[in-house]
Design an enzyme around this catalytic site. Structure first.
Site, PDB file in Angstrom:
ATOM      1  N   CYS A 109      63.188 -12.229 -49.076  1.00  0.00           N
ATOM      2  CA  CYS A 109      64.124 -11.968 -50.169  1.00  0.00           C
ATOM      3  C   CYS A 109      65.049 -13.159 -50.387  1.00  0.00           C
ATOM      4  O   CYS A 109      65.599 -13.691 -49.424  1.00  0.00           O
ATOM      5  CB  CYS A 109      64.939 -10.725 -49.800  1.00  0.00           C
ATOM      6  SG  CYS A 109      66.050 -10.183 -51.091  1.00  0.00           S
ATOM      7  N   HIS A 162      66.095  -2.876 -54.590  1.00  0.00           N
ATOM      8  CA  HIS A 162      67.310  -3.613 -54.968  1.00  0.00           C
ATOM      9  C   HIS A 162      68.154  -2.803 -55.956  1.00  0.00           C
ATOM     10  O   HIS A 162      69.376  -2.807 -55.879  1.00  0.00           O
ATOM     11  CB  HIS A 162      66.951  -4.947 -55.636  1.00  0.00           C
ATOM     12  CG  HIS A 162      66.742  -6.071 -54.667  1.00  0.00           C
ATOM     13  ND1 HIS A 162      67.736  -6.518 -53.814  1.00  0.00           N
ATOM     14  CD2 HIS A 162      65.672  -6.867 -54.432  1.00  0.00           C
ATOM     15  CE1 HIS A 162      67.270  -7.520 -53.086  1.00  0.00           C
ATOM     16  NE2 HIS A 162      66.013  -7.754 -53.433  1.00  0.00           N
ATOM     17  N   HIS A 200      59.863  -3.367 -53.405  1.00  0.00           N
ATOM     18  CA  HIS A 200      60.963  -4.227 -52.928  1.00  0.00           C
ATOM     19  C   HIS A 200      62.033  -4.375 -54.015  1.00  0.00           C
ATOM     20  O   HIS A 200      63.234  -4.222 -53.750  1.00  0.00           O
ATOM     21  CB  HIS A 200      60.404  -5.599 -52.522  1.00  0.00           C
ATOM     22  CG  HIS A 200      61.443  -6.584 -52.072  1.00  0.00           C
ATOM     23  ND1 HIS A 200      61.561  -7.010 -50.762  1.00  0.00           N
ATOM     24  CD2 HIS A 200      62.415  -7.231 -52.752  1.00  0.00           C
ATOM     25  CE1 HIS A 200      62.561  -7.870 -50.670  1.00  0.00           C
ATOM     26  NE2 HIS A 200      63.099  -8.028 -51.871  1.00  0.00           N
ATOM     27  N   GLU A 201      61.587  -4.664 -55.247  1.00  0.00           N
ATOM     28  CA  GLU A 201      62.545  -4.871 -56.344  1.00  0.00           C
ATOM     29  C   GLU A 201      63.233  -3.563 -56.733  1.00  0.00           C
ATOM     30  O   GLU A 201      64.428  -3.562 -57.024  1.00  0.00           O
ATOM     31  CB  GLU A 201      61.845  -5.490 -57.560  1.00  0.00           C
ATOM     32  CG  GLU A 201      61.201  -6.857 -57.304  1.00  0.00           C
ATOM     33  CD  GLU A 201      62.114  -7.857 -56.606  1.00  0.00           C
ATOM     34  OE1 GLU A 201      63.335  -7.843 -56.851  1.00  0.00           O
ATOM     35  OE2 GLU A 201      61.604  -8.643 -55.785  1.00  0.00           O
TER      36      GLU A 201
HETATM   37 ZN    ZN Z   1      64.756  -9.129 -52.611  1.00  0.00          ZN
END
Ligand code: ZN
Length: 205
Positions: free
Chosen positions: A107, A153, A149-150
């Site tokens: 990241c 966020h 993953h995004e």
């Molecule tokens: Zn990330």
């Protein structure tokens, strides 16, 4: 329109761990955000970038779909491949999940580290595209991993929270010959501690 600064966990942990707001309308401000995500991802070694990482608390991210797909031929012409256009997803939602796969996460907001996590192998995602059209698509493998993953966020979740233990976390470094190496985090801490405080504590008299 602009390459934006990436927020990192060392200075912006609170913002990065805050849930982002849904987008209600594709207006000029949101279109500028799409462009900033595109410009910023282009300038960084990343396959995905979420709005909160550039300081905007909105449920939007960009991903380079197909980035890890195997090339058709096995000659060394990888540099000839055309760049992948980022795909923008607005208000994404995972509506179905299947299977689990272990893989790595890295990241831009946690520089110098990587970790191994379990993520869903296949996901069905509903989202809005840049034009405001509703999309319903299924993704697998690396694309599915990047999207998870995004999307994390947008919920204020960093990959370090997905680790089963610190044994799954690695520090990225270079060896004496300049080659990239991954040092297990517990080992890194042990070595650094020894350098700072001198000899390791001995348990033998
Ligand atoms: Zn990330």
């Amino acid at each position: 329109m602009a390459v934006r600064k990436i927020l990192t966990i060392s200075k912006h942990e609170k913002f990065l761990t805050t849930k982002s707001e849904p987008v209600h309308k594709i207006n000029r401000e949101i279109k500028a955000l799409f462009q900033d995500l595109r410009d910023t991802i282009e300038e960084n070694p990343a396959v995905g970038l979420a709005a909160p990482q550039i300081g905007v608390s909105k449920r939007v991210f960009a991903v380079l779909l197909g980035y890890y797909d195997e090339p058709e031929t096995d000659d060394e012409s990888e540099a000839e491949l055309p760049p992948i256009e980022p795909t923008i997803m607005v208000n994404p939602e995972i509506v179905e999940r299947e299977g689990v796969e272990r893989g790595f996460d890295a990241c831009l907001s946690i520089p110098g580290m990587m970790g191994y996590t379990d993520r869903d192998l296949e996901i069905r995602v509903k989202y809005m595209d840049e034009q405001g059209n509703k999309q319903d698509r299924t993704f697998a493998g690396w694309d599915a991993r990047m999207i998870q993953h995004e999307l994390d966020h947008l919920d204020g979740i960093l990959f370090t929270k997905r680790l089963e233990s610190l044994d799954d976390l690695y520090v990225i470094a270079k060896d004496a010959d300049g080659n990239r190496i991954e040092i297990p985090y517990p080992e890194f801490v042990r070595k650094t501690t020894q350098q700072v405080i001198g000899k390791p504590l001995s348990t033998t008299p």
